[in-house]
Design a protein around this motif. Structure first.
Motif, PDB file in Angstrom:
ATOM      1  N   UNK A   6       0.858  -1.191   0.000  1.00  0.00           N
ATOM      2  CA  UNK A   6       0.000   0.000   0.000  1.00  0.00           C
ATOM      3  C   UNK A   6       0.891   1.237   0.000  1.00  0.00           C
ATOM      4  N   UNK A   7       0.513   2.209  -0.815  1.00  0.00           N
ATOM      5  CA  UNK A   7       1.347   3.400  -0.954  1.00  0.00           C
ATOM      6  C   UNK A   7       0.531   4.666  -0.732  1.00  0.00           C
ATOM      7  N   UNK A   8       1.233   5.698  -0.189  1.00  0.00           N
ATOM      8  CA  UNK A   8       0.652   7.041  -0.163  1.00  0.00           C
ATOM      9  C   UNK A   8       1.026   7.663  -1.494  1.00  0.00           C
ATOM     10  N   UNK A   9       0.017   7.981  -2.260  1.00  0.00           N
ATOM     11  CA  UNK A   9       0.305   8.436  -3.620  1.00  0.00           C
ATOM     12  C   UNK A   9       0.672   9.928  -3.624  1.00  0.00           C
ATOM     13  N   UNK A  10       1.676  10.301  -4.408  1.00  0.00           N
ATOM     14  CA  UNK A  10       2.146  11.685  -4.409  1.00  0.00           C
ATOM     15  C   UNK A  10       1.295  12.566  -5.308  1.00  0.00           C
ATOM     16  N   UNK A  11       0.944  12.020  -6.470  1.00  0.00           N
ATOM     17  CA  UNK A  11       0.249  12.828  -7.455  1.00  0.00           C
ATOM     18  C   UNK A  11      -0.940  12.059  -8.016  1.00  0.00           C
ATOM     19  N   UNK A  12      -2.137  12.445  -7.577  1.00  0.00           N
ATOM     20  CA  UNK A  12      -3.369  11.746  -7.974  1.00  0.00           C
ATOM     21  C   UNK A  12      -3.498  11.649  -9.490  1.00  0.00           C
ATOM     22  N   UNK A  13      -2.930  12.637 -10.178  1.00  0.00           N
ATOM     23  CA  UNK A  13      -3.069  12.679 -11.638  1.00  0.00           C
ATOM     24  C   UNK A  13      -2.506  11.436 -12.306  1.00  0.00           C
ATOM     25  N   UNK A  14      -1.499  10.843 -11.660  1.00  0.00           N
ATOM     26  CA  UNK A  14      -0.877   9.651 -12.255  1.00  0.00           C
ATOM     27  C   UNK A  14      -1.885   8.526 -12.451  1.00  0.00           C
ATOM     28  N   UNK A  15      -2.911   8.511 -11.597  1.00  0.00           N
ATOM     29  CA  UNK A  15      -3.918   7.452 -11.712  1.00  0.00           C
ATOM     30  C   UNK A  15      -4.652   7.536 -13.046  1.00  0.00           C
ATOM     31  N   UNK A  16      -4.742   8.753 -13.564  1.00  0.00           N
ATOM     32  CA  UNK A  16      -5.421   8.962 -14.842  1.00  0.00           C
ATOM     33  C   UNK A  16      -4.692   8.305 -16.004  1.00  0.00           C
ATOM     34  N   UNK A  17      -3.400   8.016 -15.797  1.00  0.00           N
ATOM     35  CA  UNK A  17      -2.620   7.410 -16.878  1.00  0.00           C
ATOM     36  C   UNK A  17      -2.794   5.886 -16.923  1.00  0.00           C
ATOM     37  N   UNK A  18      -3.456   5.339 -15.897  1.00  0.00           N
ATOM     38  CA  UNK A  18      -3.627   3.881 -15.859  1.00  0.00           C
ATOM     39  C   UNK A  18      -4.858   3.451 -16.664  1.00  0.00           C
ATOM     40  N   UNK A  19      -4.911   2.132 -16.947  1.00  0.00           N
ATOM     41  CA  UNK A  19      -6.023   1.610 -17.749  1.00  0.00           C
ATOM     42  C   UNK A  19      -7.204   1.255 -16.865  1.00  0.00           C
ATOM     43  N   UNK A  20      -8.405   1.330 -17.434  1.00  0.00           N
ATOM     44  CA  UNK A  20      -9.550   0.773 -16.725  1.00  0.00           C
ATOM     45  C   UNK A  20      -9.709  -0.695 -17.118  1.00  0.00           C
ATOM     46  N   UNK A  21     -10.692  -1.348 -16.480  1.00  0.00           N
ATOM     47  CA  UNK A  21     -10.845  -2.794 -16.671  1.00  0.00           C
ATOM     48  C   UNK A  21     -11.065  -3.152 -18.142  1.00  0.00           C
ATOM     49  N   UNK A  22     -11.850  -2.351 -18.801  1.00  0.00           N
ATOM     50  CA  UNK A  22     -12.185  -2.641 -20.202  1.00  0.00           C
ATOM     51  C   UNK A  22     -10.929  -2.586 -21.077  1.00  0.00           C
ATOM     52  N   UNK A  23     -10.121  -1.526 -20.842  1.00  0.00           N
ATOM     53  CA  UNK A  23      -8.877  -1.372 -21.627  1.00  0.00           C
ATOM     54  C   UNK A  23      -7.900  -2.515 -21.351  1.00  0.00           C
ATOM     55  N   UNK A  24      -7.836  -2.905 -20.074  1.00  0.00           N
ATOM     56  CA  UNK A  24      -6.896  -3.982 -19.716  1.00  0.00           C
ATOM     57  C   UNK A  24      -7.344  -5.306 -20.326  1.00  0.00           C
ATOM     58  N   UNK A  25      -8.642  -5.542 -20.284  1.00  0.00           N
ATOM     59  CA  UNK A  25      -9.193  -6.777 -20.855  1.00  0.00           C
ATOM     60  C   UNK A  25      -8.811  -6.871 -22.332  1.00  0.00           C
ATOM     61  N   UNK A  26      -8.887  -5.742 -22.995  1.00  0.00           N
ATOM     62  CA  UNK A  26      -8.549  -5.678 -24.421  1.00  0.00           C
ATOM     63  C   UNK A  26      -7.067  -6.041 -24.615  1.00  0.00           C
ATOM     64  N   UNK A  27      -6.236  -5.494 -23.735  1.00  0.00           N
ATOM     65  CA  UNK A  27      -4.786  -5.733 -23.836  1.00  0.00           C
ATOM     66  C   UNK A  27      -4.461  -7.220 -23.711  1.00  0.00           C
ATOM     67  N   UNK A  28      -5.052  -7.873 -22.725  1.00  0.00           N
ATOM     68  CA  UNK A  28      -4.672  -9.273 -22.520  1.00  0.00           C
ATOM     69  C   UNK A  28      -5.334 -10.196 -23.536  1.00  0.00           C
ATOM     70  N   UNK A  29      -6.457  -9.778 -24.087  1.00  0.00           N
ATOM     71  CA  UNK A  29      -7.083 -10.643 -25.093  1.00  0.00           C
ATOM     72  C   UNK A  29      -6.236 -10.636 -26.363  1.00  0.00           C
TER      73      UNK A  29
END
Lengths: 462, 128
Positions: free
Chosen positions: B102-125
């Motif tokens: 578990x981490x204390x995040x420094x910059x909330x904006x970084x979360x916006x750069x991550x994928x959502x479930x739908x995008x990730x599902x696409x990646x692994x398929x």
């Protein structure tokens, strides 16, 4: 006789051994000599090695180890010498090392070798220390070593152990991605470590361009010699632009390995790096061979004495036995065997990622087996039932469910056909049969339990 | 292969769960399946700041050794010590009991750069 010896030991103990470290009873197994003999002979008979069967372990070059080499290495003149003797009394040993060095230079296109490193990864580490010493001497701050994602895991490990940061670049179509290489190389790059042919068995045909990119940046090009068996007498790393090379004498030059003996990982360099090689170096002065400790820039010793001398003797005997044409022929046959077997397996239906001609080895992907719940490890285990040593599995990492096969030059067409036939049967076999293999006396060893609950001594089992 | 709706994902197969100003990190079901049986985990150091992309943990399976990269920049405030005794929890429960840090995040904006479930599902398929 025995009494006498015990008395002597007691005297020595009384004189030299403090009471508090003396143990009255030793916790060692108490088994009769006869039982010990039966146990070990039985174990040796159960063993599987290059002398008992096909051993297509990819990347390991499990070729035949000519028995002549053993005879040469156990000759009294060699076996009854000590590394502590004065050089004037072991001229023959020094001559062997000197000539082996010259032979390795001729085979690889390098200018000098150290024979000290005891294995491939030790050679890599030595090579990286040389790179480090070179840039320190040049007063250049270069802290990065680049490796492709298909590299042997020892490459990044050796670079890191020598104090470099490791940058991994992706592959493209099974070879170095030139754009990724260009963008990774800069004034901080110390070296690029490359295996050619690479771990997929594909020749890096852009090698001259790669070499230019590295040279233009002032960095060094490092050759991992694990796959030299594919190109002996055909192409030389030195001519491709490599500055530092390590070889695995126990792979390419047929000395026993994988439980059958120690290795040797000589490191070769181009002329400008000679001063950084480990000492002592064997030099020839007139008709005399001598040990030279002179270089102030040397990275120092990397091994006690002269490395694994017995292995060096065997490798030298192998080179003389084969001769230049014989080594070249060995590479041709290694490549022929690999392509023949690859085509046979592909015809059965096995998938070859980045399909095309291969060098001395090839990699299958068994990912299609996953639909049936079967993985590469299951196919490997099933091969045991057919009497074959399995290939390397799960390496290189860039191939899903990798199955890496290196037949070597010494196998006959009959052996390759028999292996392909077993692979064909397995291809059509029931998933449950594969997942529970092997079905012999031993059954499936629980590798997970072995890794999670280490038992490192028999005492843990009491 | 399970992909959870409420999590964020990286292309190197870590998941991130937002949790009152903190994030919880682990590896995905797809990642654990690829690694096969996990036998050892080297956990991150508590109170150490990791930058996005730094090696956060090392996971050893019977097949290979892989690195877990920090999906965000932040300070590690807790690690899953259960994994030291039984690293196989990641195999059996990658999204719940098998969390890594578990981490204390420094910059909330970084979360916006991550994928959502739908995008990730696409990646692994694409990978399968």
């Amino acid at each position: 006789m025995k009494e006498l010896l015990l008395n002597e030991i007691e005297e020595i103990e009384e004189e030299f051994l403090p009471d508090d470290i003396e143990r009255k009873e030793l916790d060692i197994p108490n088994i009769s000599r006869r039982d010990v003999m039966k146990h070990f002979v039985r174990l040796s008979q159960r063993n599987y090695g290059v002398d008992t069967g096909f051993y297509p372990l990819g990347s390991c070059t499990m070729k035949y180890n000519p028995k002549l080499l053993e005879r040469v290495a156990s000759m009294e003149k060699i076996n009854y010498t000590s590394p502590l003797q004065h050089p004037s009394t072991v001229q023959g040993n020094l001559e062997i090392m000197y000539r082996l060095e010259k032979a390795l230079c001729a085979i690889t296109g390098m200018d000098a070798f150290t024979l000290q490193p005891a294995a491939g990864a030790h050679g890599e580490f030595t090579g990286m220390l040389i790179a480090k010493a070179y840039f320190e001497w040049k007063k250049e701050k270069r802290e990065n070593v680049i490796v492709p994602d298909s590299a042997h895991g020892t490459n990044p490990a050796s670079a890191r152990m020598a104090g470099f940061n490791v940058i991994e670049i992706p592959s493209k179509d099974g070879r170095v991605d030139m754009d990724a290489l260009r963008s990774a190389v800069d004034e901080k790059t110390a070296a690029f470590m490359l295996t050619n042919p690479n771990t997929l068995g594909i020749f890096e045909k852009d090698i001259l361009q790669i070499s230019k990119i590295i040279k233009d940046a002032g960095a060094l090009l490092y050759y991992d010699g694990a796959n030299l068996n594919a190109i002996m007498g055909k192409a030389r790393p030195g001519d491709m632009g490599f500055d530092i090379v390590h070889l695995n004498l126990h792979k390419t030059f047929a000395t026993p390995h994988g439980g059958g003996g120690p290795g040797a990982g000589p490191v070769g360099v181009k002329e400008f790096l000679i001063p950084f090689l480990p000492v002592p170096r064997v030099m020839k002065n007139g008709d005399e061979y001598e040990l030279d400790y002179g270089s102030k820039l040397s990275i120092g010793r990397v091994s006690r004495f002269f490395g694994n001398f017995g292995v060096l003797v065997k490798a030298y005997a192998y080179i003389l036995m084969k001769g230049g044409n014989g080594l070249s022929e060995a590479s041709s046959r290694a490549v022929l065997n690999s392509n023949y077997l690859m085509e046979k397996l592909r015809h059965i239906g096995y998938e070859v990622p980045y399909y095309g001609r291969r060098m001395h080895e090839f990699v299958l992907s068994l990912k299609n087996f996953k639909e049936r719940g079967v993985r590469a490890i299951d196919v490997a285990k099933r091969l045991l039932d057919y009497g074959f040593h399995p290939p390397t599995v799960y390496f290189p990492l860039i191939v899903d469910e990798a199955f890496m096969i290196e037949p070597t030059e010494d196998e006959s067409k009959q052996t390759l056909d028999a292996f392909a036939e077993a692979m064909e049967k397995i291809f059509h076999e029931d998933a449950e049969l594969l997942k529970s293999a092997p079905h012999g006396e031993m059954g499936r060893v629980d590798e997970v339990k072995a890794a999670r609950e280490l038992k490192v001594t028999w005492k843990d089992l009491r | 292969m399970e992909v959870r709706e409420n999590l964020l994902y990286t292309s190197s197969h870590e998941w991130v769960m937002k949790k009152n100003g903190m994030v919880r990190i682990g590896i995905t079901d797809y990642a654990q399946d690829h690694l096969t049986d996990i036998v050892y985990v080297e956990l991150p150091e508590i109170n150490k700041v990791y930058k996005k992309g730094d090696v956060l943990a090392t996971i050893e399976s019977v097949k290979s050794v892989s690195e877990v990269y920090s999906p965000v920049t932040g300070k590690v405030v807790a690690v899953n010590e259960q994994l030291e005794n039984d690293a196989g929890i990641i195999n059996s429960s990658p999204y719940d009991d098998g969390w890594i840090a578990e981490m204390e995040i420094e910059n909330e904006k970084e979360l916006g750069e991550l994928m959502n479930a739908e995008e990730y599902e696409k990646l692994i398929s694409k990978d399968l």
